[in-house]
Motif scaffolding. Sequence first.
Motif, mmCIF file in Angstrom:
data_model
loop_
_atom_site.group_PDB
_atom_site.id
_atom_site.type_symbol
_atom_site.label_atom_id
_atom_site.label_comp_id
_atom_site.label_asym_id
_atom_site.label_seq_id
_atom_site.Cartn_x
_atom_site.Cartn_y
_atom_site.Cartn_z
ATOM 1 N N ASP A 89 27.441 48.421 49.221
ATOM 2 C CA ASP A 89 28.809 48.666 48.752
ATOM 3 C C ASP A 89 29.567 47.384 48.411
ATOM 4 N N ARG A 90 28.914 46.240 48.504
ATOM 5 C CA ARG A 90 29.618 45.001 48.174
ATOM 6 C C ARG A 90 29.946 44.948 46.676
ATOM 7 N N LYS A 91 30.930 44.147 46.326
ATOM 8 C CA LYS A 91 31.493 44.187 44.976
ATOM 9 C C LYS A 91 30.893 43.110 44.075
ATOM 10 N N GLY A 92 30.732 43.487 42.799
ATOM 11 C CA GLY A 92 30.147 42.571 41.839
ATOM 12 C C GLY A 92 30.997 42.372 40.606
ATOM 13 N N PHE A 93 30.749 41.261 39.923
ATOM 14 C CA PHE A 93 31.349 40.971 38.627
ATOM 15 C C PHE A 93 30.225 41.043 37.600
ATOM 16 N N PHE A 94 30.417 41.836 36.540
ATOM 17 C CA PHE A 94 29.337 42.120 35.609
ATOM 18 C C PHE A 94 29.615 41.498 34.239
ATOM 19 N N ALA A 95 28.993 40.367 33.984
ATOM 20 C CA ALA A 95 29.099 39.701 32.686
ATOM 21 C C ALA A 95 27.917 40.148 31.846
ATOM 22 N N VAL A 96 27.997 41.380 31.388
ATOM 23 C CA VAL A 96 26.903 41.996 30.637
ATOM 24 C C VAL A 96 27.468 42.592 29.347
ATOM 25 N N PRO A 97 26.627 42.809 28.350
ATOM 26 C CA PRO A 97 27.106 43.409 27.104
ATOM 27 C C PRO A 97 27.764 44.763 27.348
#
Length: 264
Positions: A89-97
């Motif tokens: 459940d930890r949070k992510g930052f998504f630098a994806v198309p």
Amino acid sequence: MEKSSYYEGVILDVDGTLLLHDKALPGAGEAIAALRREGYQLSFVSNTTSRNEAQLAQTLFSQGIDANEAEVQTSVSACLYYLQTHFGDRKGFFAVPEALQTRFSQLAQCDEQPDYIVLGDLDEGFNYAILNRIFNFIRNGAQLVVFHQNNWYFRDGKTWLDSGAFTRVLEFAGDTQAVVTGKPSSVMFQSAIQFMGLQKDRVLVVGDDVTTDVVGARDAGLSFLLVGSGKFKLADLTSHRIPRSHFISSIAVLPAWLQHRAAC
């Protein structure tokens, strides 16, 4: 042909091994058909992020290569598996198309102090602002996760800088090491082996890129076969100490190579 006593499954790289610029390489369709007749279990693997598993299977099928969606593994599907099993459940930052955003929509996201960052193939979207933002997330303790570390790729008959080059910049500047989910990481290979339900000593990896296919297979403890197409260079044989017995000129030769192994 008699199936090789050495192997029961074959993990096949797609780009450069079966396809080049989305066109089937000579003999690719016939080789896969021969493997299916001989009863091999197959897995098609690719570091692509521009197409999902169904789209990649359709591309292969449209080029006369018998593949289905369930047999396809991409660096994105491997990444999803890794995140779900390691970050919960930890949070992510998504630098994806943008096209990939929905693939990660079920995961917790954060734009300020994420626990991890997923960096994808932004292509023309790479710029100083996004790289600096990710750099500072890393400095604050976020783990960098990437689909692959390819430095370049083929597109429209040309070569293009790939996201692996930017990953290395961030690793150097942030004094960190990215978690890689695509080739050469063992994550993708283990996923393919699990799908086939085989022991790793019964599986052969076939690919054209020594830095992803061969290195990845070696690191995962798998047998490999280098193909002289795609990214292959003759110097690869000596610089990476590839025995001639582990090299074939093209994918068309694969069924005969396996037959020879069976006869040994």
